[in-house]
Design an enzyme around this catalytic site. Sequence first.
Site, PDB file in Angstrom:
ATOM      1  N   GLU A 115       0.844  -1.202   0.000  1.00  0.00           N
ATOM      2  CA  GLU A 115       0.000   0.000   0.000  1.00  0.00           C
ATOM      3  C   GLU A 115       0.876   1.248   0.000  1.00  0.00           C
ATOM      4  OE1 GLU A 115      -2.147  -0.330   3.673  1.00  0.00           O
ATOM      5  OE2 GLU A 115      -2.955  -2.308   3.174  1.00  0.00           O
ATOM      6  N   LYS A 117       2.193   4.645   1.514  1.00  0.00           N
ATOM      7  CA  LYS A 117       2.189   5.196   2.865  1.00  0.00           C
ATOM      8  C   LYS A 117       1.754   6.649   2.766  1.00  0.00           C
ATOM      9  CE  LYS A 117       4.609   5.356   7.238  1.00  0.00           C
ATOM     10  NZ  LYS A 117       4.501   6.750   7.612  1.00  0.00           N
ATOM     11  N   ASP A 119       0.732  10.365   3.604  1.00  0.00           N
ATOM     12  CA  ASP A 119       1.342  11.317   4.522  1.00  0.00           C
ATOM     13  C   ASP A 119       0.285  12.266   5.080  1.00  0.00           C
ATOM     14  OD1 ASP A 119       3.381  12.307   5.962  1.00  0.00           O
ATOM     15  OD2 ASP A 119       4.419  13.282   4.295  1.00  0.00           O
ATOM     16  N   TYR A 225      -8.664   7.789   3.578  1.00  0.00           N
ATOM     17  CA  TYR A 225      -8.463   6.454   2.999  1.00  0.00           C
ATOM     18  C   TYR A 225      -8.334   5.459   4.147  1.00  0.00           C
ATOM     19  CZ  TYR A 225      -7.227   8.411  -1.581  1.00  0.00           C
ATOM     20  OH  TYR A 225      -7.248   9.035  -2.782  1.00  0.00           O
ATOM     21  N   LYS A 316      10.564   3.632   3.013  1.00  0.00           N
ATOM     22  CA  LYS A 316      10.484   5.077   2.816  1.00  0.00           C
ATOM     23  C   LYS A 316      11.051   5.527   1.469  1.00  0.00           C
ATOM     24  CE  LYS A 316       9.587   7.553   5.979  1.00  0.00           C
ATOM     25  NZ  LYS A 316       9.288   7.948   7.333  1.00  0.00           N
ATOM     26  N   CYS A 410      13.460  49.140  -7.592  1.00  0.00           N
ATOM     27  CA  CYS A 410      13.699  47.921  -8.358  1.00  0.00           C
ATOM     28  C   CYS A 410      15.198  47.736  -8.588  1.00  0.00           C
ATOM     29  CB  CYS A 410      12.957  48.005  -9.699  1.00  0.00           C
ATOM     30  SG  CYS A 410      13.383  46.652 -10.817  1.00  0.00           S
ATOM     31  N   CYS A 413      15.780  48.267 -12.638  1.00  0.00           N
ATOM     32  CA  CYS A 413      15.576  49.536 -13.348  1.00  0.00           C
ATOM     33  C   CYS A 413      15.520  50.747 -12.431  1.00  0.00           C
ATOM     34  CB  CYS A 413      14.320  49.477 -14.211  1.00  0.00           C
ATOM     35  SG  CYS A 413      12.798  49.529 -13.248  1.00  0.00           S
ATOM     36  N   CYS A 428       7.524  46.089  -9.039  1.00  0.00           N
ATOM     37  CA  CYS A 428       8.278  47.169  -9.660  1.00  0.00           C
ATOM     38  C   CYS A 428       7.287  47.950 -10.517  1.00  0.00           C
ATOM     39  CB  CYS A 428       9.388  46.583 -10.534  1.00  0.00           C
ATOM     40  SG  CYS A 428       9.990  47.719 -11.786  1.00  0.00           S
ATOM     41  N   CYS A 434      11.114  48.631 -17.513  1.00  0.00           N
ATOM     42  CA  CYS A 434      12.038  47.806 -16.726  1.00  0.00           C
ATOM     43  C   CYS A 434      12.555  46.659 -17.592  1.00  0.00           C
ATOM     44  CB  CYS A 434      11.344  47.251 -15.492  1.00  0.00           C
ATOM     45  SG  CYS A 434      12.383  46.135 -14.530  1.00  0.00           S
TER      46      CYS A 434
HETATM   47  S1  IVH Z   1      -0.824   0.596   8.944  1.00  0.00           S
HETATM   48  C1  IVH Z   1      -0.126  -1.891  11.831  1.00  0.00           C
HETATM   49  N1  IVH Z   1      -0.956   1.501   6.487  1.00  0.00           N
HETATM   50  O1  IVH Z   1       1.866   5.437   9.124  1.00  0.00           O
HETATM   51  C2  IVH Z   1       0.390  -0.547  11.607  1.00  0.00           C
HETATM   52  N2  IVH Z   1      -0.260   3.005   8.194  1.00  0.00           N
HETATM   53  O2  IVH Z   1       4.000   4.684  11.054  1.00  0.00           O
HETATM   54  C3  IVH Z   1      -0.685   0.476  11.580  1.00  0.00           C
HETATM   55  N3  IVH Z   1       0.215   5.256   7.423  1.00  0.00           N
HETATM   56  O3  IVH Z   1       0.152   5.963  12.124  1.00  0.00           O
HETATM   57  C4  IVH Z   1      -0.587   1.421  10.472  1.00  0.00           C
HETATM   58  N4  IVH Z   1      -0.275   4.900   5.302  1.00  0.00           N
HETATM   59  O4  IVH Z   1      -0.576   7.280  10.090  1.00  0.00           O
HETATM   60  C5  IVH Z   1      -0.667   1.782   7.767  1.00  0.00           C
HETATM   61  N5  IVH Z   1      -1.155   2.168   4.266  1.00  0.00           N
HETATM   62  C6  IVH Z   1      -0.864   2.449   5.545  1.00  0.00           C
HETATM   63  C7  IVH Z   1      -0.447   3.743   5.952  1.00  0.00           C
HETATM   64  C8  IVH Z   1      -0.142   3.964   7.297  1.00  0.00           C
HETATM   65  C9  IVH Z   1       0.121   5.803   6.196  1.00  0.00           C
HETATM   66  C10 IVH Z   1       0.663   5.979   8.629  1.00  0.00           C
HETATM   67  C11 IVH Z   1      -0.302   5.942   9.783  1.00  0.00           C
HETATM   68  C12 IVH Z   1       0.424   5.334  10.908  1.00  0.00           C
HETATM   69  C13 IVH Z   1       1.857   5.504  10.524  1.00  0.00           C
HETATM   70  C14 IVH Z   1       2.663   4.384  11.111  1.00  0.00           C
END
Ligand code: IVH
Length: 671
Positions: A115, A117, A119, A225, A316, A410, A413, A428, A434
């Site tokens: 999945e 991650k 932010d 999500y 990451k 400026c 000029c 300006c 200019c």
């Molecule tokens: S699973 C079992 N899935 O990452 C672990 N977390 O470092 C529970 N996060 O607090 C989290 N995308 O805010 C999971 N696809 C994803 C995620 C995700 C972002 C964040 C979430 C969590 C942090 C953990």
Amino acid sequence: MSTANDVAKRIDKLREEINHHNHLYYVMDAPEIPDIEYDRLLRELQALENAHPELITPDSPTQRVGAGPLTSFAEVKHQVPMLSLSNAMDEQEVHDFDRRICEKLASDEVVYAAEPKLDGLAISLRYENGILVRGATRGDGSTGEDVTQNVRTIETIPLRLHGKGYPKVLEVRGEVIMTKSGFNKLNETQREQGGKTFANPRNAAAGSLRQLDPAVTATRPLEFYSYGIGQVEGKKLPDKHSEILKQLREWGMRLNPEVQVVRGVRGCLRFYENILKKRDRLDYDIDGVVYKVDDLEQQNIMGFVSRAPRWAIAHKFPAQEEMTVLLDIDVQVGRTGAITPVARLEPVFVGGVTVTNATLHNQDEIDRKDVRIGDTVVVRRAGDVIPEVVGMVKSKRPKGTRKFKMPVACPVCGSEVVKLETEAVARCTGGLFCPAQRKEAIKHFASRKAMDIEGLGDKLVEQLVDEGLIHDIADLFGLEKDQIAALDRMADKSAQNVIDALEKSKQTTLDRFIFSLGIRQVGETTARTLAQHFGTLDALMKAKEQTLIDVPDVGPVVAESIAHFFAEKHNQDVIKKLLNAGVVWPEIKLVPKEEQPLNGKTFVITGTLSTMGRDEAKAKLLALGAKVSGSVSKNTDYVIVGENPGSKATKAESLGVEILDEAAFLKLVQE
Ligand code: IVH
């Protein structure tokens, strides 16, 4: 050589620093160092503690992720704790993760759910008998904040589960995020209104969700999500993570469309590469991908270490924020005279490139962020966006930093610099007197989406202006080959190419021509709308402000700018010169409204289209006589659905409105 005493001291220092940044991040919503730096501190502490377990104390930040909730929201105890994830910073660490799992499960190849991650910030949604009864933040993992009133304002969170067969108690876990486009708009508005701007979409999402007034939260472009579950009572869910997610979707929760089931470490790494390639095109920030053992029985066997599962890991991506030193601040004069402060930086590798310059936007932003020359600053470079300074690190401020003050004249000029009450930027006042503004206007005129004069690059324009060979855009067509060939780094052949390109560019279209004039507020889309609406340049030039306001999508500010531009004698002269030089375009036949192919049809666009922006799609539809609306109702004729569509797609389905995918839409407008 380091003694045991040195190690203990370093550990103390690290804990103190991490606690400080934890507080800024979790409680104040105002982090001052990039995540990557925080991760480095935490990893160093973790490594030292692993080597010296006798020095671990229960109050070490490694033993407790996050900090306590604010007092202003009620506390929520999580019946099932909200966990965190361990990180893998490179491929090797992913291999190590997979090997540990294969060994423990005595298996050659494990199936993972992969999945993105996201932010944003983690949220737990509690449904009782299918009704949303509570939304809570993660907090420290066992106690979070009650933000029910705020999560209720997020459209992508159902207030009642769909369908039936759901458990009596169901906690859905997932991420609240702010889209990049929503974030940019929000910051723009905040900037205009002198409000607080946010450093990045995640801070904006966190700040928005922790508003005490849900009415404010409701105005913020938040989305949700789901990626997992917490407490479940009264029903047995499937025994695979991926199937639980599918089940959640059936109950109305939004799932990220990128989620996949993959085989083994190779599948994981392929997924990583794929998502990394897509990263800039997604309308939300992700800082990596997550791999989770898909089989729940296998997850059970793996178990946990402190607060993180052994069956999952976050892989990451390269950081998009880094720290560096602000060496100096220069100013740059743009096409419309806007004076932008530009940070000169100690070179820093961020978002995949070495950055030495970054925008500081304007004086207000500099003041609000209290950025001074000599400070250590946080630089952000996300995708193709211009790198920007998002903040400074107060704890690293040296003695003798200098404040920046916008020049009163400026730098190019010498004309006066003014800042209107209603605008954030200083300008300006030299106009086309200019040289900086003149150069920018000519560069714009020659650019690909304007007159598309191949070979007439920025450097050449600068030389032509500096040498006094051209003063305005129309002078370009009076240039002779020898004049160009005599310039630095030019030769006979390259000069001839420029002459040929100039000649070729004279055959253009009305919308390109309007766009190329560089009228303030008139981008590509507006230029196209104006061309379609007026049909001839003459009609546009004669249009009164009131007539302009009546054009769909032209507001009072744009109308004023256009009328102002064409009223200017100098601009009329330049246009005359261009036409005399032979610039032409095919005539546009204005089709009466009743005969336009999409007359009377109402469209709604949702999601991201891969071949064009939404504005462009909208312009295309308007040009064919259609109406474009922002919300779906029973009066909608078609909904165009791109990638990652919002709730509008679901609504269209429930109302039985015809849905077009991108291919069908393209076919329609081409016909
Ligand atoms: S699973 C079992 N899935 O990452 C672990 N977390 O470092 C529970 N996060 O607090 C989290 N995308 O805010 C999971 N696809 C994803 C995620 C995700 C972002 C964040 C979430 C969590 C942090 C953990």
